[in-house]
Design a protein around this motif. Structure first.
Motif, PDB file in Angstrom:
ATOM      1  N   GLN A  40     -45.928 -29.579 -11.322  1.00  0.00           N
ATOM      2  CA  GLN A  40     -45.774 -28.496 -10.348  1.00  0.00           C
ATOM      3  C   GLN A  40     -44.824 -28.910  -9.237  1.00  0.00           C
ATOM      4  OE1 GLN A  40     -49.764 -27.632  -8.995  1.00  0.00           O
ATOM      5  NE2 GLN A  40     -50.389 -26.798 -10.972  1.00  0.00           N
ATOM      6  N   GLN A  41     -45.006 -30.123  -8.738  1.00  0.00           N
ATOM      7  CA  GLN A  41     -44.176 -30.598  -7.638  1.00  0.00           C
ATOM      8  C   GLN A  41     -42.727 -30.832  -8.092  1.00  0.00           C
ATOM      9  OE1 GLN A  41     -46.234 -33.561  -5.409  1.00  0.00           O
ATOM     10  NE2 GLN A  41     -44.728 -33.586  -3.777  1.00  0.00           N
TER      11      GLN A  41
ATOM     12  N   THR B  88     -41.214 -29.289 -10.426  1.00  0.00           N
ATOM     13  CA  THR B  88     -40.626 -27.987 -10.700  1.00  0.00           C
ATOM     14  C   THR B  88     -40.325 -27.219  -9.413  1.00  0.00           C
ATOM     15  OG1 THR B  88     -41.843 -27.877 -12.782  1.00  0.00           O
ATOM     16  CG2 THR B  88     -40.984 -25.806 -11.938  1.00  0.00           C
ATOM     17  N   ALA B  89     -41.228 -27.304  -8.441  1.00  0.00           N
ATOM     18  CA  ALA B  89     -41.125 -26.477  -7.235  1.00  0.00           C
ATOM     19  C   ALA B  89     -40.262 -27.079  -6.131  1.00  0.00           C
ATOM     20  CB  ALA B  89     -42.524 -26.207  -6.688  1.00  0.00           C
ATOM     21  N   THR B  90     -39.987 -28.387  -6.196  1.00  0.00           N
ATOM     22  CA  THR B  90     -39.241 -29.026  -5.115  1.00  0.00           C
ATOM     23  C   THR B  90     -38.073 -29.833  -5.675  1.00  0.00           C
ATOM     24  OG1 THR B  90     -40.423 -31.152  -5.097  1.00  0.00           O
ATOM     25  CG2 THR B  90     -41.415 -29.337  -3.837  1.00  0.00           C
ATOM     26  N   ASP B  91     -37.202 -30.226  -4.765  1.00  0.00           N
ATOM     27  CA  ASP B  91     -36.117 -31.147  -5.123  1.00  0.00           C
ATOM     28  C   ASP B  91     -36.420 -32.547  -4.601  1.00  0.00           C
ATOM     29  OD1 ASP B  91     -34.591 -29.199  -6.386  1.00  0.00           O
ATOM     30  OD2 ASP B  91     -33.590 -28.602  -4.530  1.00  0.00           O
ATOM     31  N   ASP B  92     -37.674 -32.779  -4.226  1.00  0.00           N
ATOM     32  CA  ASP B  92     -38.053 -34.084  -3.690  1.00  0.00           C
ATOM     33  C   ASP B  92     -37.711 -35.192  -4.677  1.00  0.00           C
ATOM     34  OD1 ASP B  92     -39.104 -32.801  -1.492  1.00  0.00           O
ATOM     35  OD2 ASP B  92     -41.198 -33.008  -2.111  1.00  0.00           O
ATOM     36  N   ASP B  93     -37.330 -36.319  -4.136  1.00  0.00           N
ATOM     37  CA  ASP B  93     -37.056 -37.502  -4.940  1.00  0.00           C
ATOM     38  C   ASP B  93     -38.330 -37.878  -5.704  1.00  0.00           C
ATOM     39  OD1 ASP B  93     -34.997 -39.745  -5.323  1.00  0.00           O
ATOM     40  OD2 ASP B  93     -36.874 -40.833  -4.890  1.00  0.00           O
TER      41      ASP B  93
ATOM     42  N   VAL C  69     -42.491 -37.698  -4.715  1.00  0.00           N
ATOM     43  CA  VAL C  69     -43.533 -37.071  -5.530  1.00  0.00           C
ATOM     44  C   VAL C  69     -44.620 -38.108  -5.837  1.00  0.00           C
ATOM     45  CG1 VAL C  69     -44.050 -35.979  -7.759  1.00  0.00           C
ATOM     46  CG2 VAL C  69     -41.950 -35.370  -6.519  1.00  0.00           C
TER      47      VAL C  69
ATOM     48  N   ASP D  27     -46.686 -38.753  -2.753  1.00  0.00           N
ATOM     49  CA  ASP D  27     -47.534 -37.584  -2.475  1.00  0.00           C
ATOM     50  C   ASP D  27     -48.757 -37.540  -3.378  1.00  0.00           C
ATOM     51  OD1 ASP D  27     -45.810 -36.750  -0.482  1.00  0.00           O
ATOM     52  OD2 ASP D  27     -44.915 -35.124  -1.668  1.00  0.00           O
TER      53      ASP D  27
ATOM     54  N   ARG E 298     -37.453 -33.118 -15.238  1.00  0.00           N
ATOM     55  CA  ARG E 298     -36.693 -32.295 -14.298  1.00  0.00           C
ATOM     56  C   ARG E 298     -35.422 -31.747 -14.934  1.00  0.00           C
ATOM     57  NH1 ARG E 298     -36.984 -34.474  -8.328  1.00  0.00           N
ATOM     58  NH2 ARG E 298     -38.439 -32.897  -7.649  1.00  0.00           N
TER      59      ARG E 298
END
Length: 175
Positions: free
Chosen positions: A127-128, A130-135, A139, A142, A167
């Motif tokens: 989910q993370q 897919t929903a964010t561009d975080d490195d 992730v 987190d 990704r």
């Protein structure tokens, strides 16, 4: 362990046989007979332990429901900063020992508690990712991983691909 009245009676009878044999004068057969009685007692205890997973289906189902709810809420409630959730953490929530909890989960689901925890972590990770561009390392942190490579290893073990490959597949799917 949860024992019926009949099971308790059998357990006490086994202990009485062992006690009676020990209290008699020792002869050439004492050790073998005591060992045999102990083996019978252990066999009964194994039977009773395994049977309780069958006879307590409703209670077991309630425990699993509580576990699944706590598992879903772990990250939703922001516990990721506390680290990756453990079997001990969830066993405590459902008021069972980690060993018994693990046995119950395995008997009821066919998967270990750790496998179910890992699957849920990967769901959140997907989910993370897919929903964010975080490195990937963000992730991982987190989700409670101290080291991003541990997260990547788990992700690949569960999904068969790395988080980066996941990704890329997602981005190709959107184009």
């Amino acid at each position: 362990m949860h024992l019926s009245l009949d099971e308790r009676k059998l357990f006490i009878e086994c202990l009485d046989r062992i006690k009676n044999e020990i209290e008699h004068p020792v002869d050439n057969h004492t050790a073998e007979i005591v060992a045999s009685h102990i083996q019978v007692l252990l066999d009964y205890l194994s039977r009773f332990y395994e049977r309780q997973f069958i006879t307590r289906r409703k209670v077991n189902s309630d425990v699993l429901t509580k576990f699944e709810k706590a598992l879903k809420e772990y990250y939703a409630d922001g516990h990721g900063k506390d680290g990756v959730p453990t079997v001990n953490y969830f066993a405590e929530i459902v008021n069972l020992t980690p060993g018994y909890f693990g046995d119950l989960v395995k008997k009821e689901t066919g998967k270990t508690a750790q496998e179910l925890i890992s699957l849920r972590i990967i769901e959140f990770a997907k989910q993370q990712l897919t929903a964010t561009d975080d490195d990937i390392s963000i992730v991982a942190y987190d989700l409670g991983f101290q080291y991003p490579q541990h997260f990547s290893r788990m992700f690949k073990r569960v999904t068969g691909i790395s988080p980066t490959q996941f990704r890329k597949q997602i981005s190709i799917g959107y184009n």
